[in-house]
Design a protein around this motif. Structure first.
Motif, PDB file in Angstrom:
ATOM      1  N   LEU A   6       0.836  -1.194   0.000  1.00 55.05           N
ATOM      2  CA  LEU A   6       0.000   0.000   0.000  1.00 55.05           C
ATOM      3  C   LEU A   6       0.879   1.255   0.000  1.00 55.05           C
ATOM      4  N   ALA A   7       2.183   1.075  -0.209  1.00 52.17           N
ATOM      5  CA  ALA A   7       3.115   2.198  -0.219  1.00 52.17           C
ATOM      6  C   ALA A   7       3.075   2.930  -1.551  1.00 52.17           C
ATOM      7  N   SER A   8       3.243   4.235  -1.469  1.00 52.82           N
ATOM      8  CA  SER A   8       3.311   5.043  -2.677  1.00 52.82           C
ATOM      9  C   SER A   8       4.638   4.774  -3.391  1.00 52.82           C
ATOM     10  N   PRO A   9       4.667   4.976  -4.706  1.00 53.55           N
ATOM     11  CA  PRO A   9       5.944   4.817  -5.421  1.00 53.55           C
ATOM     12  C   PRO A   9       7.043   5.698  -4.829  1.00 53.55           C
ATOM     13  N   LYS A  10       6.701   6.907  -4.414  1.00 48.98           N
ATOM     14  CA  LYS A  10       7.699   7.800  -3.818  1.00 48.98           C
ATOM     15  C   LYS A  10       8.268   7.196  -2.545  1.00 48.98           C
ATOM     16  N   MET A  11       7.407   6.599  -1.737  1.00 51.76           N
ATOM     17  CA  MET A  11       7.860   5.964  -0.491  1.00 51.76           C
ATOM     18  C   MET A  11       8.816   4.809  -0.806  1.00 51.76           C
ATOM     19  N   GLU A  51       5.701  13.668   2.605  1.00 52.77           N
ATOM     20  CA  GLU A  51       4.574  14.457   3.087  1.00 52.77           C
ATOM     21  C   GLU A  51       3.634  14.811   1.935  1.00 52.77           C
ATOM     22  N   ALA A  52       2.353  14.588   2.154  1.00 54.75           N
ATOM     23  CA  ALA A  52       1.332  14.899   1.145  1.00 54.75           C
ATOM     24  C   ALA A  52       0.997  16.385   1.184  1.00 54.75           C
ATOM     25  N   PRO A  53       0.704  16.966   0.033  1.00 51.89           N
ATOM     26  CA  PRO A  53       0.295  18.371   0.030  1.00 51.89           C
ATOM     27  C   PRO A  53      -1.113  18.530   0.611  1.00 51.89           C
ATOM     28  N   GLN A  54      -1.453  19.750   0.983  1.00 52.90           N
ATOM     29  CA  GLN A  54      -2.748  20.051   1.603  1.00 52.90           C
ATOM     30  C   GLN A  54      -3.916  19.517   0.783  1.00 52.90           C
ATOM     31  N   ALA A  55      -3.852  19.673  -0.525  1.00 51.92           N
ATOM     32  CA  ALA A  55      -4.960  19.225  -1.382  1.00 51.92           C
ATOM     33  C   ALA A  55      -5.217  17.724  -1.238  1.00 51.92           C
ATOM     34  N   ASP A  56      -4.160  16.949  -1.047  1.00 46.18           N
ATOM     35  CA  ASP A  56      -4.316  15.503  -0.874  1.00 46.18           C
ATOM     36  C   ASP A  56      -4.916  15.146   0.486  1.00 46.18           C
ATOM     37  N   LEU A  57      -4.778  16.040   1.456  1.00 43.26           N
ATOM     38  CA  LEU A  57      -5.290  15.781   2.807  1.00 43.26           C
ATOM     39  C   LEU A  57      -6.774  16.094   2.945  1.00 43.26           C
ATOM     40  N   GLU A  58      -7.294  16.928   2.076  1.00 43.57           N
ATOM     41  CA  GLU A  58      -8.671  17.409   2.217  1.00 43.57           C
ATOM     42  C   GLU A  58      -9.714  16.304   2.363  1.00 43.57           C
ATOM     43  N   PRO A  59      -9.689  15.222   1.563  1.00 41.21           N
ATOM     44  CA  PRO A  59     -10.718  14.176   1.748  1.00 41.21           C
ATOM     45  C   PRO A  59     -10.674  13.526   3.129  1.00 41.21           C
ATOM     46  N   PHE A  60      -9.490  13.428   3.704  1.00 39.61           N
ATOM     47  CA  PHE A  60      -9.326  12.801   5.008  1.00 39.61           C
ATOM     48  C   PHE A  60      -9.778  13.745   6.117  1.00 39.61           C
ATOM     49  N   ILE A  61      -9.440  15.007   5.961  1.00 42.38           N
ATOM     50  CA  ILE A  61      -9.903  16.016   6.916  1.00 42.38           C
ATOM     51  C   ILE A  61     -11.424  16.113   6.866  1.00 42.38           C
ATOM     52  N   LEU A  62     -11.980  16.081   5.669  1.00 41.58           N
ATOM     53  CA  LEU A  62     -13.441  16.118   5.517  1.00 41.58           C
ATOM     54  C   LEU A  62     -14.091  14.933   6.224  1.00 41.58           C
ATOM     55  N   ALA A  63     -13.558  13.734   6.019  1.00 37.70           N
ATOM     56  CA  ALA A  63     -14.132  12.538   6.646  1.00 37.70           C
ATOM     57  C   ALA A  63     -14.057  12.616   8.164  1.00 37.70           C
ATOM     58  N   ILE A  64     -12.910  13.013   8.692  1.00 42.59           N
ATOM     59  CA  ILE A  64     -12.740  13.097  10.148  1.00 42.59           C
ATOM     60  C   ILE A  64     -13.638  14.178  10.724  1.00 42.59           C
ATOM     61  N   CYS A  65     -13.572  15.370  10.156  1.00 40.48           N
ATOM     62  CA  CYS A  65     -14.302  16.507  10.725  1.00 40.48           C
ATOM     63  C   CYS A  65     -15.804  16.396  10.525  1.00 40.48           C
ATOM     64  N   SER A  66     -16.243  15.716   9.500  1.00 41.08           N
ATOM     65  CA  SER A  66     -17.677  15.471   9.341  1.00 41.08           C
ATOM     66  C   SER A  66     -18.196  14.594  10.474  1.00 41.08           C
ATOM     67  N   ARG A  93       2.283  12.870   6.524  1.00 38.32           N
ATOM     68  CA  ARG A  93       3.284  11.821   6.292  1.00 38.32           C
ATOM     69  C   ARG A  93       2.624  10.480   5.991  1.00 38.32           C
ATOM     70  N   ALA A  94       1.595  10.146   6.751  1.00 33.81           N
ATOM     71  CA  ALA A  94       0.918   8.861   6.540  1.00 33.81           C
ATOM     72  C   ALA A  94       0.266   8.804   5.165  1.00 33.81           C
ATOM     73  N   VAL A  95      -0.487   9.843   4.815  1.00 33.28           N
ATOM     74  CA  VAL A  95      -1.170   9.864   3.514  1.00 33.28           C
ATOM     75  C   VAL A  95      -0.147   9.897   2.383  1.00 33.28           C
ATOM     76  N   GLY A  96       0.919  10.648   2.553  1.00 31.16           N
ATOM     77  CA  GLY A  96       1.953  10.716   1.525  1.00 31.16           C
ATOM     78  C   GLY A  96       2.638   9.385   1.277  1.00 31.16           C
ATOM     79  N   ALA A  97       2.688   8.551   2.280  1.00 28.10           N
ATOM     80  CA  ALA A  97       3.330   7.246   2.141  1.00 28.10           C
ATOM     81  C   ALA A  97       2.427   6.211   1.476  1.00 28.10           C
ATOM     82  N   MET A  98       1.126   6.490   1.386  1.00 27.70           N
ATOM     83  CA  MET A  98       0.165   5.520   0.844  1.00 27.70           C
ATOM     84  C   MET A  98      -0.012   5.687  -0.661  1.00 27.70           C
TER      85      MET A  98
END
Length: 138
Positions: A6-11, A51-66, A93-98
């Motif tokens: 489940l690791a990203s190619p960059k990771m 590290e993932a950029p802010q735009a990549d974090l938005e779906p996760f922040i939305l899910a948590i904060c909802s 870091r976690a999202v960027g690694a996936m």
């Protein structure tokens, strides 16, 4: 051999680069404590580099904060401010690694959060994915 991760190619590239660099600095037998110590930092180094950029974090922040908002623990804006102030770096870091599959699994799990101890539920969503960042032959 087929690898499942489940690791990203960059990771994966960063982990391989770090491991190769450690190996190049070892004279003689690489199966030593010295090499193990040198390569042990590669996982953390790869996470730091992914590290993932802010735009990549938005779906996760939305899910948590909802979920936080739905449970009445804080409104969406307060939750987002708290996440960005405290957990953003870890989440980034976690999202960027996936890879995409890992991100889908993580987001799907976050969308199922129940009211209660959100922190432990988020960790329960994240742990199995982080465990699958490095693959082992089946």
């Amino acid at each position: 051999m087929e690898a499942r991760t489940l690791a990203s190619p960059k990771m994966l590239r960063e982990t391989a680069r770090c491991s190769r660099e450690a190996l190049e600095h070892i004279d003689g037998d690489p199966f030593t404590n010295e090499y193990a110590t040198a390569v042990a930092r590669c996982g953390a180094s790869a996470l730091d580099a992914c590290e993932a950029p802010q735009a990549d974090l938005e779906p996760f922040i939305l899910a948590i904060c909802s979920s936080v908002d739905r449970c009445g623990e804080a409104d969406y804006a307060q939750c987002k401010t708290l996440l960005e102030g405290g957990l953003k770096l870890h989440l980034s870091r976690a999202v960027g690694a996936m890879n995409g599959q890992g991100r889908q699994q993580f987001e799907g799990c976050l969308k199922k959060l129940n009211c209660g101890d959100m922190g432990s539920q988020i960790v329960e969503c994240l742990d199995p994915i982080m465990d699958k960042l490095l693959w082992l032959p089946e």
